[in-house]
Design a protein around this motif. Structure first.
Motif, PDB file in Angstrom:
ATOM      1  N   ALA A 179      -3.510  -5.982  -9.076  1.00 57.33           N
ATOM      2  CA  ALA A 179      -3.848  -5.979 -10.506  1.00 57.33           C
ATOM      3  C   ALA A 179      -5.355  -5.992 -10.709  1.00 57.33           C
ATOM      4  O   ALA A 179      -5.885  -5.294 -11.584  1.00 57.33           O
ATOM      5  CB  ALA A 179      -3.204  -7.179 -11.204  1.00 57.33           C
ATOM      6  N   GLU A 180      -6.053  -6.759  -9.895  1.00 53.74           N
ATOM      7  CA  GLU A 180      -7.505  -6.830 -10.008  1.00 53.74           C
ATOM      8  C   GLU A 180      -8.166  -5.512  -9.605  1.00 53.74           C
ATOM      9  O   GLU A 180      -9.139  -5.082 -10.221  1.00 53.74           O
ATOM     10  CB  GLU A 180      -8.037  -7.965  -9.131  1.00 53.74           C
TER      11      GLU A 180
ATOM     12  N   GLY B 156       0.361  -2.666 -10.900  1.00 54.75           N
ATOM     13  CA  GLY B 156       1.697  -2.389 -11.403  1.00 54.75           C
ATOM     14  C   GLY B 156       2.656  -1.795 -10.399  1.00 54.75           C
ATOM     15  O   GLY B 156       3.796  -1.499 -10.745  1.00 54.75           O
ATOM     16  N   THR B 157       2.231  -1.607  -9.153  1.00 52.88           N
ATOM     17  CA  THR B 157       3.130  -1.001  -8.176  1.00 52.88           C
ATOM     18  C   THR B 157       4.085  -1.993  -7.540  1.00 52.88           C
ATOM     19  O   THR B 157       5.035  -1.582  -6.896  1.00 52.88           O
ATOM     20  CB  THR B 157       2.352  -0.285  -7.053  1.00 52.88           C
ATOM     21  N   LEU B 158       3.831  -3.295  -7.698  1.00 44.19           N
ATOM     22  CA  LEU B 158       4.772  -4.248  -7.119  1.00 44.19           C
ATOM     23  C   LEU B 158       4.955  -5.452  -8.020  1.00 44.19           C
ATOM     24  O   LEU B 158       4.141  -5.736  -8.891  1.00 44.19           O
ATOM     25  CB  LEU B 158       4.341  -4.682  -5.717  1.00 44.19           C
ATOM     26  N   GLN B 159       6.075  -6.084  -7.784  1.00 45.03           N
ATOM     27  CA  GLN B 159       6.411  -7.304  -8.502  1.00 45.03           C
ATOM     28  C   GLN B 159       6.873  -8.320  -7.472  1.00 45.03           C
ATOM     29  O   GLN B 159       7.784  -8.042  -6.681  1.00 45.03           O
ATOM     30  CB  GLN B 159       7.516  -7.040  -9.516  1.00 45.03           C
TER      31      GLN B 159
ATOM     32  N   GLY C 283       3.978   6.249  -5.152  1.00 48.42           N
ATOM     33  CA  GLY C 283       4.443   6.094  -6.520  1.00 48.42           C
ATOM     34  C   GLY C 283       5.665   5.211  -6.633  1.00 48.42           C
ATOM     35  O   GLY C 283       6.235   5.066  -7.702  1.00 48.42           O
ATOM     36  N   THR C 284       6.074   4.623  -5.535  1.00 42.79           N
ATOM     37  CA  THR C 284       7.234   3.742  -5.525  1.00 42.79           C
ATOM     38  C   THR C 284       6.865   2.399  -6.128  1.00 42.79           C
ATOM     39  O   THR C 284       5.791   1.876  -5.899  1.00 42.79           O
ATOM     40  CB  THR C 284       7.732   3.539  -4.076  1.00 42.79           C
TER      41      THR C 284
ATOM     42  N   LEU D 158       0.823  -1.204   0.000  1.00 42.01           N
ATOM     43  CA  LEU D 158       0.000   0.000   0.000  1.00 42.01           C
ATOM     44  C   LEU D 158       0.859   1.256   0.000  1.00 42.01           C
ATOM     45  O   LEU D 158       0.559   2.224  -0.698  1.00 42.01           O
ATOM     46  CB  LEU D 158      -0.946   0.002   1.203  1.00 42.01           C
ATOM     47  N   SER D 159       1.929   1.247   0.769  1.00 46.54           N
ATOM     48  CA  SER D 159       2.831   2.406   0.783  1.00 46.54           C
ATOM     49  C   SER D 159       3.403   2.672  -0.598  1.00 46.54           C
ATOM     50  O   SER D 159       3.577   3.819  -1.002  1.00 46.54           O
ATOM     51  CB  SER D 159       3.966   2.183   1.787  1.00 46.54           C
TER      52      SER D 159
END
Length: 171
Positions: A71-72, A79-82, A48-49, A42-43
């Motif tokens: 993504a859902e 797209g904010t994390l992988q 925008g990180t 969430l952070s």
């Protein structure tokens, strides 16, 4: 009221206006607590990180679950994390991940935090969250049966390794 549209608009404002250059952060998660994973994800959206979320070896599904949920949900969370996985202490994938980011956040034992910190090249920002201790207090006017039931859940919840799982309870 904070409905989904208002939350998305608030997050979008922070992403677009407060933090013009998204940073990248590697977050190495503990194996016993879900809170840091959700907070890190969430952070990332709020600032925008972009986050590389590395799950603990003993709990490899959590980062993927959060990635799919974001993504859902869609923008601005999508797209904010992988999600990344590797065995803790495996230097090669850890080094690759560190080379992709400006920040590294590590949750885990003091030994894990120190090991990752020592391997960081200069110029990387680091924040470690190591071993925590927690205590509980049972006040004199407390229903001891209820307190014992609550304490047993708290103690067992994170195998006494999380900040909310007391190692000592004072009565």
């Amino acid at each position: 009221m904070w409905n989904g549209a208002r939350v998305r608009e608030t997050v979008r404002y922070f992403v677009e206006h407060r933090f013009p250059r998204p940073l990248r952060t590697l977050v190495i998660l503990p194996g016993n607590v879900i809170g840091p994973a959700l907070h890190a994800a969430l952070s990332a959206a709020m600032t925008g990180t972009r986050v590389l979320l590395k799950a603990a070896s003993t709990e490899s599904a959590l980062a993927n679950i959060i990635d799919r949920q974001w993504a859902e949900i869609g923008e601005p969370l999508a797209g904010t994390l992988q999600a990344r996985t590797w065995t803790g202490g495996d230097v090669e994938p850890e080094t690759r991940a560190i080379s992709e980011v400006e920040n590294v956040i590590v949750f885990g034992s003091d030994a894990t935090v120190d090991t990752v910190r020592r391997r960081l090249p200069s110029g990387k920002r680091f924040k470690g969250h190591g071993t925590l201790c927690s205590v509980g207090v049972v006040l004199p006017d407390t229903d001891l049966t209820a307190a014992a039931a609550a304490a047993s859940l708290d103690v067992c919840m994170f195998d006494q390794a999380g900040c909310m799982s007391p190692q000592t309870i004072y009565v």
